[in-house]
Structure formats: structure tokens, C-alpha cells
Design a protein around this motif. Structure first.
Motif, PDB file in Angstrom:
ATOM      1  N   ALA A 133       0.808  -1.228   0.110  1.00 55.53           N
ATOM      2  CA  ALA A 133      -0.081   0.083  -0.044  1.00 55.53           C
ATOM      3  C   ALA A 133       0.888   1.504  -0.139  1.00 55.53           C
ATOM      4  N   GLU A 134       1.957   1.180   0.837  1.00 51.78           N
ATOM      5  CA  GLU A 134       2.875   2.275   0.954  1.00 51.78           C
ATOM      6  C   GLU A 134       3.501   2.622  -0.646  1.00 51.78           C
ATOM      7  N   ARG A 135       3.500   1.646  -1.374  1.00 50.84           N
ATOM      8  CA  ARG A 135       4.254   1.809  -2.788  1.00 50.84           C
ATOM      9  C   ARG A 135       3.255   1.885  -3.793  1.00 50.84           C
ATOM     10  N   ASN A 136       1.841   1.929  -3.216  1.00 50.96           N
ATOM     11  CA  ASN A 136       0.771   2.177  -4.258  1.00 50.96           C
ATOM     12  C   ASN A 136       0.596   0.779  -5.170  1.00 50.96           C
ATOM     13  N   ILE A 137       1.015  -0.348  -4.863  1.00 48.18           N
ATOM     14  CA  ILE A 137       1.028  -1.687  -5.556  1.00 48.18           C
ATOM     15  C   ILE A 137      -0.331  -2.203  -5.075  1.00 48.18           C
ATOM     16  N   PRO A 138      -1.320  -2.564  -5.907  1.00 49.05           N
ATOM     17  CA  PRO A 138      -2.507  -2.911  -5.658  1.00 49.05           C
ATOM     18  C   PRO A 138      -2.330  -4.425  -5.460  1.00 49.05           C
ATOM     19  N   PHE A 139      -3.152  -4.924  -4.464  1.00 50.92           N
ATOM     20  CA  PHE A 139      -3.062  -6.406  -4.094  1.00 50.92           C
ATOM     21  C   PHE A 139      -4.422  -6.833  -3.295  1.00 50.92           C
ATOM     22  N   VAL A 140      -4.525  -8.237  -3.269  1.00 53.77           N
ATOM     23  CA  VAL A 140      -5.624  -8.741  -2.682  1.00 53.77           C
ATOM     24  C   VAL A 140      -4.952  -9.846  -1.748  1.00 53.77           C
ATOM     25  N   PHE A 141      -5.675  -9.921  -0.683  1.00 47.54           N
ATOM     26  CA  PHE A 141      -5.607 -11.210   0.476  1.00 47.54           C
ATOM     27  C   PHE A 141      -6.059 -12.323  -0.081  1.00 47.54           C
ATOM     28  N   VAL A 142      -5.331 -13.331   0.138  1.00 56.09           N
ATOM     29  CA  VAL A 142      -5.827 -14.578  -0.062  1.00 56.09           C
ATOM     30  C   VAL A 142      -5.720 -15.381   1.318  1.00 56.09           C
ATOM     31  N   THR A 143      -6.825 -15.852   1.857  1.00 50.93           N
ATOM     32  CA  THR A 143      -6.639 -16.141   3.077  1.00 50.93           C
ATOM     33  C   THR A 143      -7.899 -17.297   3.453  1.00 50.93           C
ATOM     34  N   GLY A 144      -7.530 -18.148   4.520  1.00 54.84           N
ATOM     35  CA  GLY A 144      -8.590 -18.948   5.055  1.00 54.84           C
ATOM     36  C   GLY A 144      -9.300 -18.572   5.919  1.00 54.84           C
ATOM     37  N   ASN A 145      -9.105 -17.325   6.573  1.00 52.92           N
ATOM     38  CA  ASN A 145      -9.814 -16.733   7.505  1.00 52.92           C
ATOM     39  C   ASN A 145      -9.873 -15.171   7.380  1.00 52.92           C
ATOM     40  N   ILE A 146     -10.911 -14.739   6.687  1.00 50.46           N
ATOM     41  CA  ILE A 146     -11.218 -13.446   6.496  1.00 50.46           C
ATOM     42  C   ILE A 146     -11.079 -12.241   7.610  1.00 50.46           C
ATOM     43  N   LYS A 147     -11.514 -12.893   8.732  1.00 47.50           N
ATOM     44  CA  LYS A 147     -11.674 -12.288  10.203  1.00 47.50           C
ATOM     45  C   LYS A 147     -10.124 -11.919  10.600  1.00 47.50           C
ATOM     46  N   ARG A 148      -8.899 -12.555   9.972  1.00 44.29           N
ATOM     47  CA  ARG A 148      -7.618 -12.095  10.335  1.00 44.29           C
ATOM     48  C   ARG A 148      -7.304 -10.531   9.716  1.00 44.29           C
ATOM     49  N   ILE A 149      -8.076 -10.200   8.675  1.00 48.85           N
ATOM     50  CA  ILE A 149      -7.979  -8.911   8.096  1.00 48.85           C
ATOM     51  C   ILE A 149      -8.302  -8.089   8.840  1.00 48.85           C
ATOM     52  N   PRO A 150      -7.449  -6.811   8.997  1.00 49.02           N
ATOM     53  CA  PRO A 150      -7.933  -5.563   9.660  1.00 49.02           C
ATOM     54  C   PRO A 150      -8.835  -5.010   9.033  1.00 49.02           C
ATOM     55  N   GLU A 151      -9.967  -4.360   9.733  1.00 43.39           N
ATOM     56  CA  GLU A 151     -11.182  -3.853   9.401  1.00 43.39           C
ATOM     57  C   GLU A 151     -10.806  -2.750   8.113  1.00 43.39           C
ATOM     58  N   ASP A 152      -9.717  -2.431   8.073  1.00 47.05           N
ATOM     59  CA  ASP A 152      -9.488  -1.363   6.766  1.00 47.05           C
ATOM     60  C   ASP A 152      -8.708  -2.057   5.663  1.00 47.05           C
ATOM     61  N   PHE A 153      -8.483  -3.220   5.759  1.00 48.66           N
ATOM     62  CA  PHE A 153      -7.960  -4.141   4.862  1.00 48.66           C
ATOM     63  C   PHE A 153      -6.543  -3.684   4.239  1.00 48.66           C
ATOM     64  N   VAL A 154      -5.885  -2.733   5.182  1.00 52.86           N
ATOM     65  CA  VAL A 154      -4.597  -2.213   4.963  1.00 52.86           C
ATOM     66  C   VAL A 154      -4.350  -1.711   3.647  1.00 52.86           C
ATOM     67  N   GLY A 155      -5.501  -1.522   2.917  1.00 49.70           N
ATOM     68  CA  GLY A 155      -5.464  -1.011   1.425  1.00 49.70           C
ATOM     69  C   GLY A 155      -5.514  -1.717   0.334  1.00 49.70           C
ATOM     70  N   ALA A 156      -5.639  -3.175   0.792  1.00 50.38           N
ATOM     71  CA  ALA A 156      -6.047  -4.036  -0.325  1.00 50.38           C
ATOM     72  C   ALA A 156      -7.455  -3.832  -1.041  1.00 50.38           C
ATOM     73  N   ILE A 157      -7.076  -4.283  -2.227  1.00 52.68           N
ATOM     74  CA  ILE A 157      -8.504  -4.237  -2.883  1.00 52.68           C
ATOM     75  C   ILE A 157      -9.648  -5.047  -2.414  1.00 52.68           C
ATOM     76  N   GLY A 158      -9.273  -6.078  -1.994  1.00 56.70           N
ATOM     77  CA  GLY A 158     -10.161  -7.238  -1.378  1.00 56.70           C
ATOM     78  C   GLY A 158      -9.654  -8.360  -1.023  1.00 56.70           C
ATOM     79  N   ALA A 159     -10.316  -9.579  -0.878  1.00 58.98           N
ATOM     80  CA  ALA A 159      -9.645 -10.620  -0.496  1.00 58.98           C
ATOM     81  C   ALA A 159     -10.451 -11.685  -1.231  1.00 58.98           C
ATOM     82  N   ILE A 160      -9.670 -12.998  -1.214  1.00 58.41           N
ATOM     83  CA  ILE A 160     -10.096 -14.224  -1.890  1.00 58.41           C
ATOM     84  C   ILE A 160     -10.136 -15.255  -0.663  1.00 58.41           C
TER      85      ILE A 160
END
Length: 136
Positions: free
Chosen positions: A69-96
Motif C-alpha cells: 500500500a505504501e508503494r501504491n501496488i494493488p493487492f488482494v489477500f488470499v486467506t482461509g480466515n477473512i476475520k484475520r484481515i484488519p477492518e481497513d484491509f490495510v489498502g487491499a482491493i479485497g480478499a479471496i
């Protein structure tokens, strides 16, 4: 598009790499830890990243997301537990969410590529957008 994969499960990383390449993109690096991911970010200038939240060195995917996010590189999280992602998604587009299907991953990749290119697209099933998650 130059894509970085951050995944500590070797088989999943390989499957993701094959899907990315079959969609016509280039994998600039695969990392299983925070240090390896930071090295790829600093040395390969990815244009997008898939980031697992929990890696071989703990829940360091969140730190990697912050660096992206600091480098303005878009990303998505890929995780088995969405609840581990902070509420603001730390700048991610989303999650799979894992487990994902290869078809679902391809649809998400098509959507992400279109969005990054500035085209209007509908989010596919299986991709949880950060704005949708924070509204829930």
C-alpha cells in the motif's frame, strides 16, 4: 501485468503461478515469508500481488500488505480466515477466501486486471471487496 505471489504453501503457490501465467500475466516472484516478499517488492517492482495473511513466519501478510500500500501496488489477500484481515484491509482491493476454485481465481484476476487498467467491471463471486466487507 507483473504479479507477485505471497504464499507459504508450495502447492498453492505453484497452482496460483500457473493460473496467473495461463491468463497471460508474468509472475515476478513468489515469497513464503515477509523478508522474501520485501525483497521482491524492492527488487522486481510488481504491478499487483496476491498475499496470504498467515505465512511461514506468522501473520506477516498484513505487514506485506502495508508495504504494498505504501508503494501504491494493488493487492488482494488470499486467506482461509477473512476475520484475520484488519477492518481497513490495510489498502487491499479485497480478499479471496480459501479454499478457492481455479475458475473463481481466474474470474477475480480478470476483474482485477480490468480495474487496474481503469475499466468498469463487476466483482465476481468469490472476491470480497474491501468496501463490501467494511459495510457488513
Amino acid at each position: 501485468m507483473k504479479i507477485m505471489i505471497v504464499e507459504d504453501e508450495a502447492l498453492l503457490a505453484l497452482e496460483l503461478e500457473l493460473e496467473v501465467e495461463s491468463a497471460g500475466h508474468v509472475v515476478v516472484g513468489t515469497a513464503a515469508s515477509r523478508k522474501a516478499a520485501f525483497d521482491i517488492i524492492d527488487g522486481s517492482a510488481p504491478e499487483f500481488a496476491f498475499v496470504d495473511v498467515h505465512l511461514s513466519d506468522g501473520p506477516s501478510g498484513i505487514d506485506i500488505g502495508r508495504r504494498l500500500a505504501e508503494r501504491n501496488i494493488p493487492f488482494v489477500f488470499v486467506t482461509g480466515n477473512i476475520k484475520r484481515i484488519p477492518e481497513d484491509f490495510v489498502g487491499a482491493i479485497g480478499a479471496i477466501e480459501k479454499p478457492y476454485t481455479m475458475n473463481g481465481l481466474q474470474n477475480a484476476l480478470t476483474y482485477i486486471a480490468a480495474t487496474i487498467d481503469g475499466h468498469e467491471a463487476s466483482a465476481p463471486a468469490g472476491l470480497i471487496l474491501a468496501e463490501q466487507a467494511s459495510a457488513v
